[in-house]
Design a protein around this motif. Structure first.
Motif, short mmCIF file in Angstrom:
data_model
loop_
_atom_site.label_atom_id
_atom_site.label_comp_id
_atom_site.label_asym_id
_atom_site.label_seq_id
_atom_site.Cartn_x
_atom_site.Cartn_y
_atom_site.Cartn_z
N LYS A 159 0.81 -1.22 0.00
CA LYS A 159 0.00 0.00 0.00
C LYS A 159 0.84 1.27 0.00
N TYR A 160 2.06 1.18 -0.53
CA TYR A 160 2.97 2.33 -0.56
C TYR A 160 2.48 3.35 -1.58
N LEU A 161 2.33 4.58 -1.14
CA LEU A 161 1.81 5.64 -2.01
C LEU A 161 2.85 6.03 -3.05
N THR A 162 2.45 6.00 -4.33
CA THR A 162 3.39 6.23 -5.43
C THR A 162 2.75 7.10 -6.50
N PHE A 163 3.51 8.06 -7.02
CA PHE A 163 3.08 8.86 -8.17
C PHE A 163 3.62 8.18 -9.44
N PRO A 164 2.78 7.81 -10.38
CA PRO A 164 3.22 7.07 -11.57
C PRO A 164 3.79 7.97 -12.67
N TRP A 165 4.84 8.69 -12.34
CA TRP A 165 5.41 9.69 -13.25
C TRP A 165 6.70 9.23 -13.92
N ASP A 166 7.08 7.97 -13.73
CA ASP A 166 8.39 7.52 -14.20
C ASP A 166 8.58 7.71 -15.71
N LYS A 167 7.52 7.63 -16.47
CA LYS A 167 7.61 7.79 -17.93
C LYS A 167 7.15 9.17 -18.39
N GLY A 168 6.73 10.02 -17.46
CA GLY A 168 6.22 11.34 -17.79
C GLY A 168 4.93 11.59 -17.05
N THR A 169 4.38 12.77 -17.24
CA THR A 169 3.20 13.15 -16.47
C THR A 169 1.95 13.39 -17.33
N THR A 170 2.00 13.05 -18.61
CA THR A 170 0.79 13.17 -19.42
C THR A 170 -0.12 11.98 -19.18
N MET A 171 -1.35 12.08 -19.62
CA MET A 171 -2.30 10.98 -19.46
C MET A 171 -1.77 9.70 -20.09
N GLU A 172 -1.23 9.81 -21.32
CA GLU A 172 -0.70 8.63 -22.01
C GLU A 172 0.54 8.07 -21.31
N ASP A 173 1.39 8.95 -20.77
CA ASP A 173 2.58 8.50 -20.05
C ASP A 173 2.19 7.64 -18.85
N VAL A 174 1.22 8.12 -18.09
CA VAL A 174 0.79 7.40 -16.89
C VAL A 174 0.11 6.09 -17.28
N GLU A 175 -0.70 6.12 -18.32
CA GLU A 175 -1.36 4.90 -18.78
C GLU A 175 -0.32 3.84 -19.21
N LYS A 176 0.70 4.29 -19.91
CA LYS A 176 1.77 3.37 -20.34
C LYS A 176 2.47 2.77 -19.13
N TYR A 177 2.72 3.57 -18.13
CA TYR A 177 3.34 3.09 -16.89
C TYR A 177 2.50 1.97 -16.29
N PHE A 178 1.19 2.21 -16.15
CA PHE A 178 0.31 1.21 -15.56
C PHE A 178 0.21 -0.04 -16.43
N ASP A 179 0.15 0.14 -17.73
CA ASP A 179 0.05 -1.01 -18.63
C ASP A 179 1.27 -1.91 -18.53
N GLU A 180 2.44 -1.31 -18.42
CA GLU A 180 3.67 -2.10 -18.39
C GLU A 180 3.79 -2.94 -17.12
N ILE A 181 3.23 -2.45 -16.01
CA ILE A 181 3.28 -3.24 -14.79
C ILE A 181 1.99 -4.03 -14.59
N GLU A 182 1.11 -3.99 -15.61
CA GLU A 182 -0.17 -4.73 -15.60
C GLU A 182 -0.98 -4.40 -14.35
N TYR A 183 -1.06 -3.12 -14.06
CA TYR A 183 -1.76 -2.66 -12.86
C TYR A 183 -3.22 -2.35 -13.17
N TYR A 184 -4.07 -2.63 -12.21
CA TYR A 184 -5.46 -2.17 -12.25
C TYR A 184 -5.91 -1.94 -10.82
N ASP A 185 -6.84 -1.00 -10.65
CA ASP A 185 -7.36 -0.72 -9.32
C ASP A 185 -8.42 -1.73 -8.90
N TYR A 186 -9.20 -2.19 -9.85
CA TYR A 186 -10.23 -3.20 -9.55
C TYR A 186 -10.72 -3.83 -10.84
N ILE A 187 -11.28 -5.03 -10.71
CA ILE A 187 -11.94 -5.68 -11.83
C ILE A 187 -13.41 -5.28 -11.79
#
Length: 493
Positions: free
Chosen positions: A241-269
């Motif tokens: 539950k460590y709080l993290t800002f997903p900015w590693d690839k940039g801060t645009t909407m697409e950058d953040v989406e790419k970050y989440f996609d690469e780690i196969e993250y989702y908040d819920y099904i």
């Protein structure tokens, strides 16, 4: 040689008087500057109360900084109303029931209201149905302690006391008697010097991962960065539950989406469509940086905490609110148009963005419902994979644009682009579902449930509104008073 012309006597007097007026005005200016500096020095030199490091009790700052404190108290005012929102609580799920369907399987489907002032940060956290009712009839926590992070200056105090990682891993209710003071002074200021400071580690860590040193930020940049501690997109690592800002690839909407996609993250099904959903939080800072004001060096505080003068002292107005409530001190410091023209300019941008948003919400709700129908008809995971990807992308774009407070003003072109892309993907999802259904032998219209009210939509996704409210009432009547009493005994409030 030509004889030099002499000034006429009246011209000489004009020059003399003009020079005297100029000298007088410069004297007044110098006196004013000296007086202001003296007053500022006296504020720090004659502190009435010594404030301890990490002090979270906002009232203790009043004696030393009465102007800032008095304006901060005004964040309790909920009288401001504009065409779109204000600072009064509004039940957004009741206004737009489709949102209940978007969050099926997630706590936001229980309650989602428009934000109020910082003064209510703790109160609203305790009263929202999203935090559940721990300690009532066997109800367990549904949220980690990380959910407290942006609500109180008690958070950095507790992080220092028990450790950052340890804080994140605790249950939400374990901090109920510790996190008791609403957003205030120590969230943004060093309690000794009152310099702006970053009190939340997630922002510092995000900068470090991007190769940036946040300690090198200018004062003007800090007047936005202290806001960016909380008004950003973030997520919790599932393991701790460590709080993290997903900015590693940039801060645009697409950058953040790419970050989440690469780690196969989702908040819920999603409970209806089974799509792996990303829940946007409130990427206010990220979107604002793409707008013309931020690009011209305007900070968040310039518009939401404009300077004001009182008793010869210039200070920031801590009544943090919509700039539309004091256009004369915000917009008109740069723009010469009338208040009405400036207000309508804002409304025009909001209306255009909301027009696309409303269309997207209708299409996205239908996509979720039609996906469930396809599953019920026997669709396989393989054939539904592209459908679920479209739904995930559509909802991410909808949420990223809608959850960002003020996005349609901060960066109207960007938020319109994001919502338009979301609408396109929602339509693609519905088209893909129709092809799936055709392959399964169904070519008619998918029957739609009645989700015309919040309560009907909640029952459709499997919630019991009456039970939720009954449990919350027991929690507020029994558990919260115990937390408050314990906090008082420990002199936390």
């Amino acid at each position: 040689m030509k004889e030099r012309k002499r000034l006429k006597s009246w011209q000489g007097w004009v020059l003399f008087i003009s020079a005297m007026v100029a000298v007088f005005c410069l004297g007044l200016l110098a006196a004013s500057i000296t007086e202001r500096r003296a007053e500022v020095r006296s504020i720090f030199a004659n502190k009435k109360v010594e404030i301890a490091p990490m002090e979270a009790r906002n009232a203790l700052f009043q004696s030393n900084y009465p102007r800032e404190y008095e304006t901060w108290l005004q964040t309790a005012d909920t009288s401001f109303v504009s065409e779109f929102n204000g600072n009064k609580f509004v039940d957004v799920l009741a206004q737009r029931p489709e949102m209940v369907v978007f969050w099926a399987g997630y706590a936001f489907s229980r309650e989602y209201g428009s934000p109020r002032g910082h003064y209510y940060a703790i109160h609203d956290m305790l009263h929202t149905l999203r935090t559940g009712s721990p300690g009532v009839d066997g109800m367990d926590d549904i949220q980690p302690s990380t959910c407290w992070v942006c609500k109180s200056p008690d958070v950095p105090r507790m992080m220092q006391a028990i450790g950052i990682g340890e804080f994140y891993q605790k249950k939400w209710s374990e901090m109920g008697s510790e996190i008791v003071n609403p957003i205030g002074c120590a969230d943004c200021h060093d309690t000794e010097t009152m310099d702006l400071r970053i009190s939340r580690p997630a922002l510092i860590e995000a900068f470090e991962r991007m190769g940036k040193d946040i300690t090198k930020a200018t004062h003007q940049e800090m007047r936005s960065l202290v806001c960016a501690q909380c008004h950003v997109e973030y997520y919790f690592y599932k393991e701790n539950k460590y709080l993290t800002f997903p900015w590693d690839k940039g801060t645009t909407m697409e950058d953040v989406e790419k970050y989440f996609d690469e780690i196969e993250y989702y908040d819920y099904i999603h409970a209806i469509s089974k799509a792996p959903i990303l829940k946007a939080q409130h990427p206010d800072y990220e979107i604002a940086q793409l707008g013309i004001h931020a690009q011209r060096g305007v900070a968040c505080a310039d518009c939401h905490m404009p300077y004001m003068s009182q008793g010869g002292v210039k200070f920031s107005d801590h009544h943090i609110q919509s700039p539309l409530n004091y256009i004369d001190r915000t917009c008109q410091t740069c723009h010469r148009e009338s208040e009405e023209v400036l207000r309508q300019n804002v409304y025009d941008r909001q209306r255009m963005a909301n027009e696309i948003r409303n269309k997207l919400e209708k299409e996205l709700a239908a996509a979720h419902i039609e996906a469930k129908f396809a599953w019920d008809k026997g669709a396989t995971e393989e054939i539904m994979k592209p459908v679920l990807q479209y739904i995930r992308q559509a909802q991410w774009r909808w949420d990223y644009g809608v959850a960002s407070h003020g996005a349609s003003f901060h960066a109207p072109q960007e938020v319109t682009r994001i919502l338009s892309n979301g609408l396109e993907r929602a339509l693609q999802a519905r088209l893909a579902i129709s092809k799936v259904l055709a392959n399964l032998g169904f070519t008619g219209d998918v029957p739609m449930p009645d989700i015309s009210t919040k309560e009907k939509a909640q029952r459709y996704i499997g919630l019991n509104p009456e039970e939720l409210h009954a449990n919350k009432k027991k929690f507020l009547d029994v558990v919260v008073p115990e937390w408050i009493e314990k906090a008082k005994q420990q002199k936390r409030i």
